[in-house]
Design a protein around this motif. Sequence first.
Motif, PDB file in Angstrom:
ATOM      1  N   LEU A  87     -14.856 -25.795  13.042  1.00  0.00           N
ATOM      2  CA  LEU A  87     -15.342 -24.791  12.093  1.00  0.00           C
ATOM      3  C   LEU A  87     -15.691 -23.516  12.837  1.00  0.00           C
ATOM      4  N   GLN A  88     -15.242 -22.378  12.295  1.00  0.00           N
ATOM      5  CA  GLN A  88     -15.540 -21.090  12.914  1.00  0.00           C
ATOM      6  C   GLN A  88     -16.060 -20.119  11.863  1.00  0.00           C
ATOM      7  N   GLN A  89     -16.869 -19.172  12.301  1.00  0.00           N
ATOM      8  CA  GLN A  89     -17.411 -18.144  11.400  1.00  0.00           C
ATOM      9  C   GLN A  89     -16.801 -16.797  11.763  1.00  0.00           C
ATOM     10  N   THR A  90     -16.279 -16.098  10.747  1.00  0.00           N
ATOM     11  CA  THR A  90     -15.650 -14.801  10.974  1.00  0.00           C
ATOM     12  C   THR A  90     -16.711 -13.711  11.064  1.00  0.00           C
ATOM     13  N   GLU A  91     -16.293 -12.514  11.475  1.00  0.00           N
ATOM     14  CA  GLU A  91     -17.224 -11.389  11.568  1.00  0.00           C
ATOM     15  C   GLU A  91     -17.782 -11.007  10.206  1.00  0.00           C
ATOM     16  N   SER A  92     -17.026 -11.266   9.147  1.00  0.00           N
ATOM     17  CA  SER A  92     -17.489 -10.940   7.798  1.00  0.00           C
ATOM     18  C   SER A  92     -18.428 -12.004   7.228  1.00  0.00           C
ATOM     19  N   GLY A  93     -18.634 -13.087   7.968  1.00  0.00           N
ATOM     20  CA  GLY A  93     -19.540 -14.138   7.514  1.00  0.00           C
ATOM     21  C   GLY A  93     -18.857 -15.292   6.830  1.00  0.00           C
ATOM     22  N   GLN A  94     -17.582 -15.151   6.518  1.00  0.00           N
ATOM     23  CA  GLN A  94     -16.859 -16.265   5.920  1.00  0.00           C
ATOM     24  C   GLN A  94     -16.619 -17.356   6.965  1.00  0.00           C
ATOM     25  N   LEU A  95     -16.317 -18.547   6.473  1.00  0.00           N
ATOM     26  CA  LEU A  95     -16.086 -19.690   7.347  1.00  0.00           C
ATOM     27  C   LEU A  95     -14.608 -20.063   7.314  1.00  0.00           C
ATOM     28  N   GLU A  96     -14.091 -20.452   8.466  1.00  0.00           N
ATOM     29  CA  GLU A  96     -12.700 -20.904   8.570  1.00  0.00           C
ATOM     30  C   GLU A  96     -12.668 -22.315   9.136  1.00  0.00           C
ATOM     31  N   LEU A  97     -11.920 -23.169   8.455  1.00  0.00           N
ATOM     32  CA  LEU A  97     -11.787 -24.564   8.854  1.00  0.00           C
ATOM     33  C   LEU A  97     -10.310 -24.866   9.030  1.00  0.00           C
ATOM     34  N   SER A  98      -9.926 -25.305  10.213  1.00  0.00           N
ATOM     35  CA  SER A  98      -8.522 -25.640  10.443  1.00  0.00           C
ATOM     36  C   SER A  98      -8.262 -27.082  10.026  1.00  0.00           C
ATOM     37  N   LEU A  99      -7.028 -27.343   9.633  1.00  0.00           N
ATOM     38  CA  LEU A  99      -6.632 -28.681   9.208  1.00  0.00           C
ATOM     39  C   LEU A  99      -5.166 -28.866   9.588  1.00  0.00           C
ATOM     40  N   VAL A 100      -4.901 -29.791  10.490  1.00  0.00           N
ATOM     41  CA  VAL A 100      -3.543 -30.093  10.927  1.00  0.00           C
ATOM     42  C   VAL A 100      -3.152 -31.452  10.355  1.00  0.00           C
ATOM     43  N   LEU A 101      -2.046 -31.492   9.624  1.00  0.00           N
ATOM     44  CA  LEU A 101      -1.542 -32.723   9.023  1.00  0.00           C
ATOM     45  C   LEU A 101      -0.312 -33.174   9.790  1.00  0.00           C
ATOM     46  N   LEU A 102      -0.208 -34.477  10.020  1.00  0.00           N
ATOM     47  CA  LEU A 102       0.860 -35.035  10.839  1.00  0.00           C
ATOM     48  C   LEU A 102       1.641 -36.092  10.068  1.00  0.00           C
ATOM     49  N   GLY A 103       2.936 -36.180  10.334  1.00  0.00           N
ATOM     50  CA  GLY A 103       3.741 -37.268   9.794  1.00  0.00           C
ATOM     51  C   GLY A 103       3.577 -37.456   8.299  1.00  0.00           C
ATOM     52  N   PRO A 104       3.115 -38.623   7.837  1.00  0.00           N
ATOM     53  CA  PRO A 104       3.001 -38.889   6.404  1.00  0.00           C
ATOM     54  C   PRO A 104       1.998 -37.992   5.686  1.00  0.00           C
ATOM     55  N   ALA A 105       1.054 -37.421   6.416  1.00  0.00           N
ATOM     56  CA  ALA A 105       0.019 -36.593   5.788  1.00  0.00           C
ATOM     57  C   ALA A 105       0.546 -35.243   5.339  1.00  0.00           C
ATOM     58  N   ILE A 106       1.708 -34.810   5.841  1.00  0.00           N
ATOM     59  CA  ILE A 106       2.207 -33.478   5.465  1.00  0.00           C
ATOM     60  C   ILE A 106       2.570 -33.403   3.991  1.00  0.00           C
ATOM     61  N   HIS A 107       2.769 -34.548   3.350  1.00  0.00           N
ATOM     62  CA  HIS A 107       3.111 -34.567   1.928  1.00  0.00           C
ATOM     63  C   HIS A 107       1.861 -34.554   1.037  1.00  0.00           C
ATOM     64  N   GLN A 108       0.694 -34.469   1.648  1.00  0.00           N
ATOM     65  CA  GLN A 108      -0.563 -34.578   0.903  1.00  0.00           C
ATOM     66  C   GLN A 108      -1.436 -33.347   1.086  1.00  0.00           C
ATOM     67  N   VAL A 109      -0.820 -32.167   1.160  1.00  0.00           N
ATOM     68  CA  VAL A 109      -1.581 -30.934   1.371  1.00  0.00           C
ATOM     69  C   VAL A 109      -2.642 -30.762   0.286  1.00  0.00           C
ATOM     70  N   ALA A 110      -2.240 -30.876  -0.976  1.00  0.00           N
ATOM     71  CA  ALA A 110      -3.183 -30.670  -2.079  1.00  0.00           C
ATOM     72  C   ALA A 110      -4.318 -31.687  -2.038  1.00  0.00           C
ATOM     73  N   LEU A 111      -4.014 -32.927  -1.686  1.00  0.00           N
ATOM     74  CA  LEU A 111      -5.042 -33.969  -1.621  1.00  0.00           C
ATOM     75  C   LEU A 111      -6.093 -33.634  -0.574  1.00  0.00           C
ATOM     76  N   PHE A 112      -5.666 -33.180   0.586  1.00  0.00           N
ATOM     77  CA  PHE A 112      -6.630 -32.863   1.644  1.00  0.00           C
ATOM     78  C   PHE A 112      -7.501 -31.665   1.264  1.00  0.00           C
ATOM     79  N   VAL A 113      -6.909 -30.663   0.643  1.00  0.00           N
ATOM     80  CA  VAL A 113      -7.699 -29.506   0.210  1.00  0.00           C
ATOM     81  C   VAL A 113      -8.724 -29.928  -0.836  1.00  0.00           C
ATOM     82  N   ARG A 114      -8.314 -30.772  -1.781  1.00  0.00           N
ATOM     83  CA  ARG A 114      -9.248 -31.261  -2.803  1.00  0.00           C
ATOM     84  C   ARG A 114     -10.357 -32.095  -2.175  1.00  0.00           C
ATOM     85  N   ALA A 115     -10.047 -32.849  -1.120  1.00  0.00           N
ATOM     86  CA  ALA A 115     -11.066 -33.663  -0.452  1.00  0.00           C
ATOM     87  C   ALA A 115     -12.123 -32.787   0.202  1.00  0.00           C
TER      88      ALA A 115
END
Length: 289
Positions: A87-115
């Motif tokens: 987790l990182q905080q930008t200069e504007s105060g917003q937060l950025e969270l990286s998420l790397v999906l591998l193999g079978p998880a690449i088909h579940q982008v929407a599911l991970f965002v909803r989680a």
Amino acid sequence: MDLNLVTLQLTLPSETLAKLTQLVGSALRFEAALRALVCNPDDRECTGCPQNGSCPFVLLCGRILSSDPELVRLYQRPGVPFVLGPLQQTESGQLELSLVLLGPAIHQVALFVRAVEQSLDAVSLYQVSVCDYQNQQRILPDLSSRSLADIPVLSAATLLDLATPRFASCQQIQITITSPLRMLHQGRELNRFEPGLFVKAVLRRISSLTAYYGTSADPDLFRRYAQSAERFRLLSQSVQQQGRRGVSGHFVLEGPCNELGPLLSLGGLLHIGKGAAYGNGAFTVSPMP
């Protein structure tokens, strides 16, 4: 050796900092959110469930052993096919969270965002971006579709090819560990940075994930890489944290950088050590001039 990846950047409001801090680093919390989204009988244990063989949650978080005894001998239990954080905080105060999906998880982008949203009590994200090979971010306007037509799916083999010229003539690299690296060695947690052990851990993480979720590499090749890892030595360090709860900071290494630099660069997407899938052990690799 190859492995498909999707790399996302989630932008969130600053008021979610406390909850995000609890989420990153907690396998139980995030995996519970994933399970709640895909499992109707949430009062039932996965073991013995009639849907076990086709359940997305089991596929993503079940850490299922391979039916190949040789693969199990080499790698034992697999890691999960995703990397959340840091987790990182930008200069504007917003937060950025990286998420790397591998193999079978690449088909579940929407599911991970909803989680992620469910873990934050349905707080809406500002935006979801996906990165291409040049690390340029593209905003995803609609996650309702399961199609990957508009989402760049990256290949680990191509990432290695693209990284190779950067390390072609380099003899030194800088490792920047941005979140606590917690590594075990001979049953004990290290309280300092050890170059050879670090490089071997990166190689093992790459080879294990590609073997379980992609196409595995030649084991003899990785054994040779592991022998080359012994040639790295620490030239200088600027330690930000050091102790039993993890190591972070800047570390300059000398060694076979042209051979292993591209692999170490790829490893930066995957993290290493205890809690690697949940934000710990994040690092970047840069060739030194």
